[in-house]
Motif scaffolding. Structure first.
Motif, PDB file in Angstrom:
ATOM      1  N   ALA A  12       2.129  -0.602   2.804  1.00  0.00           N
ATOM      2  CA  ALA A  12       2.215  -1.417   1.559  1.00  0.00           C
ATOM      3  C   ALA A  12       1.398  -2.857   2.022  1.00  0.00           C
ATOM      4  O   ALA A  12       0.494  -3.314   1.070  1.00  0.00           O
ATOM      5  CB  ALA A  12       3.485  -1.973   1.309  1.00  0.00           C
TER       6      ALA A  12
ATOM      7  N   SER B 207      -2.441  -1.976   1.970  1.00  0.00           N
ATOM      8  CA  SER B 207      -2.941  -1.587   0.748  1.00  0.00           C
ATOM      9  C   SER B 207      -3.070  -3.057   0.006  1.00  0.00           C
ATOM     10  O   SER B 207      -3.968  -3.039  -0.801  1.00  0.00           O
ATOM     11  CB  SER B 207      -1.827  -0.846  -0.280  1.00  0.00           C
ATOM     12  OG  SER B 207      -1.722   0.333   0.621  1.00  0.00           O
ATOM     13  N   GLU B 208      -2.273  -3.995   0.056  1.00  0.00           N
ATOM     14  CA  GLU B 208      -2.427  -5.273  -0.647  1.00  0.00           C
ATOM     15  C   GLU B 208      -3.219  -6.031   0.187  1.00  0.00           C
ATOM     16  O   GLU B 208      -4.056  -6.947  -0.631  1.00  0.00           O
ATOM     17  CB  GLU B 208      -0.765  -5.725  -0.589  1.00  0.00           C
ATOM     18  CG  GLU B 208      -0.738  -7.147  -1.392  1.00  0.00           C
ATOM     19  CD  GLU B 208      -0.431  -6.976  -3.013  1.00  0.00           C
ATOM     20  OE1 GLU B 208      -0.318  -7.941  -3.474  1.00  0.00           O
ATOM     21  OE2 GLU B 208      -0.873  -5.662  -3.482  1.00  0.00           O
TER      22      GLU B 208
ATOM     23  N   ASN C  85       1.278  -2.246  -4.259  1.00  0.00           N
ATOM     24  CA  ASN C  85       0.475  -3.237  -4.840  1.00  0.00           C
ATOM     25  C   ASN C  85       1.256  -3.853  -5.907  1.00  0.00           C
ATOM     26  O   ASN C  85       1.807  -3.229  -6.751  1.00  0.00           O
ATOM     27  CB  ASN C  85      -0.945  -2.821  -5.178  1.00  0.00           C
ATOM     28  CG  ASN C  85      -1.845  -3.782  -5.278  1.00  0.00           C
ATOM     29  OD1 ASN C  85      -1.554  -4.537  -6.375  1.00  0.00           O
ATOM     30  ND2 ASN C  85      -2.881  -3.954  -4.471  1.00  0.00           N
ATOM     31  N   THR C  86       1.106  -5.294  -5.999  1.00  0.00           N
ATOM     32  CA  THR C  86       1.849  -6.120  -7.199  1.00  0.00           C
ATOM     33  C   THR C  86       0.716  -7.044  -7.648  1.00  0.00           C
ATOM     34  O   THR C  86      -0.102  -7.316  -7.069  1.00  0.00           O
ATOM     35  CB  THR C  86       3.010  -6.694  -6.752  1.00  0.00           C
ATOM     36  OG1 THR C  86       2.579  -7.630  -5.934  1.00  0.00           O
ATOM     37  CG2 THR C  86       4.304  -5.871  -6.401  1.00  0.00           C
ATOM     38  N   ASP C  87       1.153  -7.387  -9.119  1.00  0.00           N
ATOM     39  CA  ASP C  87      -0.156  -8.283  -9.545  1.00  0.00           C
ATOM     40  C   ASP C  87      -0.178  -9.668  -8.800  1.00  0.00           C
ATOM     41  O   ASP C  87       0.768 -10.093  -8.674  1.00  0.00           O
ATOM     42  CB  ASP C  87       0.123  -8.458 -11.014  1.00  0.00           C
ATOM     43  CG  ASP C  87      -0.160  -7.311 -11.928  1.00  0.00           C
ATOM     44  OD1 ASP C  87      -0.984  -6.530 -11.428  1.00  0.00           O
ATOM     45  OD2 ASP C  87       0.175  -7.530 -13.052  1.00  0.00           O
ATOM     46  N   ALA C  88      -1.219  -9.832  -8.441  1.00  0.00           N
ATOM     47  CA  ALA C  88      -1.451 -11.034  -7.572  1.00  0.00           C
ATOM     48  C   ALA C  88      -1.160 -12.200  -8.166  1.00  0.00           C
ATOM     49  O   ALA C  88      -0.653 -13.222  -7.510  1.00  0.00           O
ATOM     50  CB  ALA C  88      -2.742 -10.955  -6.779  1.00  0.00           C
TER      51      ALA C  88
ATOM     52  N   GLY D 179       2.040  -3.137 -11.014  1.00  0.00           N
ATOM     53  CA  GLY D 179       1.716  -2.857  -9.811  1.00  0.00           C
ATOM     54  C   GLY D 179       1.283  -1.561  -9.934  1.00  0.00           C
ATOM     55  O   GLY D 179       1.083  -0.635 -10.540  1.00  0.00           O
TER      56      GLY D 179
ATOM     57  N   LEU E 182       7.085  -5.859  -3.302  1.00  0.00           N
ATOM     58  CA  LEU E 182       6.282  -4.900  -2.531  1.00  0.00           C
ATOM     59  C   LEU E 182       6.803  -4.280  -1.400  1.00  0.00           C
ATOM     60  O   LEU E 182       7.637  -4.951  -0.916  1.00  0.00           O
ATOM     61  CB  LEU E 182       5.027  -5.982  -2.039  1.00  0.00           C
ATOM     62  CG  LEU E 182       3.822  -5.376  -1.296  1.00  0.00           C
ATOM     63  CD1 LEU E 182       2.965  -4.687  -2.384  1.00  0.00           C
ATOM     64  CD2 LEU E 182       3.093  -6.359  -0.622  1.00  0.00           C
TER      65      LEU E 182
END
Length: 483
Positions: free
Chosen positions: A312, A315-316, A425-428, A436, A457
């Motif tokens: 995680a 990826s982020e 992934n989540t909306d930054a 995400g 995340l």
């Protein structure tokens, strides 16, 4: 390692094939070449001249997927009598066939790079050249750009040079076979040295601060009339092989910088404090111990993608890496920024001229510099246009969208089912992210997910499939909701 393989139903297969055809039409990617280009290819084959330098005595070998015929690189590795190593690295001499201003040249500038799809590839050059007399196939004498790298006992490069030579590869090897032979201790020394040199180069990379994000790739393959979607973790030999290519790209960049004319692949360091703080916050949230003084590269290189928390983060945290660019220079007007942040050194593409346009130009610049000659005018004249040309390349778009199509096809008849997944992934930009990306273990899918509550995340979730349509015209062919 392959896991998460998934077969498709007949209607899903038909939908995928139709979607791939539509994608190629949209990208204007055709396997067919105009008649005048094919005629030019035949004329080029008849007119090619082999270099005077004869290096056919070198027992070169290639390492590629078993079905590959457009072989760009061949190598021979040996120990030096005084200690250290010598790497002979032959690169296909595409310029021996593709002349500046010719129909072949114009077509290559239109295509930019070879595109790979699950069912076929769209080549940069006509296969009569790229899979024939320009390819480093075993047993045939071909023109090449022959690099020679001398390394010390620790794997540091002490000298690099390149010149034209005629070569003859003796063996076409594949990654799995080489890995098995090396692991079993049955590989001949030139092949076995790939592990020794590759590991030394990996240590050199880590010491200079290079970043190696080794996430499993999604791969779509066609076998026995059926497509399979898998997560694929690279074999160690693939990383060792890549180190030889990276070493050559760094040597080529240094040669061009010393000569005063060239084109680099550059990438700046991330300096946005908001991004840096966010990545540190992600590590803390996931329980990853990022000690003071430890660089981003050192942390990334220490993580194991098999650990869900690490995956995680990896990826982020790619947000830390800015987009790479092409930087040209001439007349010794060296630009202020010449480095590539992820590689932690100046770097250029130069090892895949059969499949990528720019490599033909960087190869020519390095050959001229090592010979003490002024670079060819057709190369220098193209420098200003090459960054824009390369920006038109469609390889990454084709790869990503082909996988999107395969994912949607695999899940086409499973809308409404619930799958176990991991939020990677989540909306930054959202302090309370409700959208995400989810990573499914089975099948090998990564898709967009929305939630009525905050997404965390690295958390394990249950994801309900709400859409899977290979022919959907919108952005997300696959969509999940949390349960």
């Amino acid at each position: 390692m392959r896991r998460g393989q998934m077969h498709m139903s007949r209607d899903a297969l038909d939908a995928l094939l139709k979607g791939l055809q539509q994608l190629r039409a949209e990208l204007k990617a055709s396997t067919d070449f105009p008649v005048h280009v094919l005629e030019a290819a035949e004329a080029a084959k008849a007119a090619v001249r082999l270099p005077d330098k004869d290096a056919t005595h070198l027992p070169l070998f290639t390492i590629d997927p078993p079905t590959s015929k457009d072989l760009d690189q061949a190598m021979f590795l040996e120990r030096r009598s005084g200690g250290g190593y010598r790497v002979h690295y032959a690169i296909a001499d595409v310029a021996a066939f593709v002349r500046a201003g010719s129909p072949l040249d114009a077509e290559a500038h239109d295509r930019i790079e070879t595109l790979y799809f699950p069912d076929l590839k769209v080549p940069l050059h006509p296969p009569s050249i790229s899979e024939g007399p320009a390819s480093l196939l075993p047993g045939q004498i071909v023109p090449a750009l022959l690099w020679q790298h001398d390394l010390d006992a620790d794997g540091n490069v002490t000298d690099s040079t390149v010149s034209r030579a005629k070569v003859r590869s003796q063996a076409k090897l594949d990654y799995h076979g080489v890995q098995q032979d090396i692991d079993a201790g049955t590989a001949e020394e030139p092949v076995a040295l790939l592990r020794e040199i590759g590991k030394l180069r990996e240590a050199v990379e880590a010491a200079r601060g290079g970043v190696a994000v080794n996430l499993p790739d999604q791969e779509v393959t066609l076998k026995d009339g059926s497509f399979r979607l898998s997560y694929v973790k690279a074999l160690p030999v693939e990383g060792w092989n890549e180190q030889i290519s990276l070493m050559t790209g760094m040597a080529a960049a240094r040669i061009m910088l010393d000569s005063g004319t060239g084109i680099l692949r550059t990438q700046k360091e991330q300096t946005d404090e908001r991004v840096v703080r966010r990545v540190h916050g992600i590590a803390k949230f996931l329980g990853i111990d990022w000690k003071p003084g430890v660089s981003y590269a050192a942390l990334v290189n220490s993580l194991d993608p098999a650990d869900h928390k690490h995956m995680a983060f990896l990826s982020e945290a790619t947000a830390m890496l800015l987009k790479a660019e092409y930087t040209t220079f001439r007349d010794r007007q060296i630009p202020d920024h010449t480095g590539h942040a992820a590689i932690a050194a100046p770097y250029t593409y130069c090892t895949a001229p059969l499949r990528r346009l720019i490599d033909r130009y960087t190869g020519e610049l390095c050959v001229a510099a090592c010979a003490g000659r002024v670079p060819p005018s057709w190369v220098v004249e193209a420098l200003d246009c090459l960054p824009c040309d390369m920006a038109r390349g469609k390889g990454k778009v084709a790869d990503r969208r082909a996988v999107d199509l395969a994912e949607a096809a695999v899940l086409k008849n499973r809308v409404g089912e619930v799958f176990a997944g991991l939020v990677i992934n989540t909306d930054a930009e959202d302090d309370n992210p409700k959208e995400g990306m989810v990573h499914l273990t089975e099948p090998a899918v990564m898709g967009r997910i929305t939630s009525g509550a905050r997404l965390h995340l690295g958390e394990s979730i249950q994801a309900k499939l709400t859409r899977a349509d290979p022919l959907f015209s919108g952005k997300n062919k696959i969509l999940f909701n949390t349960v």
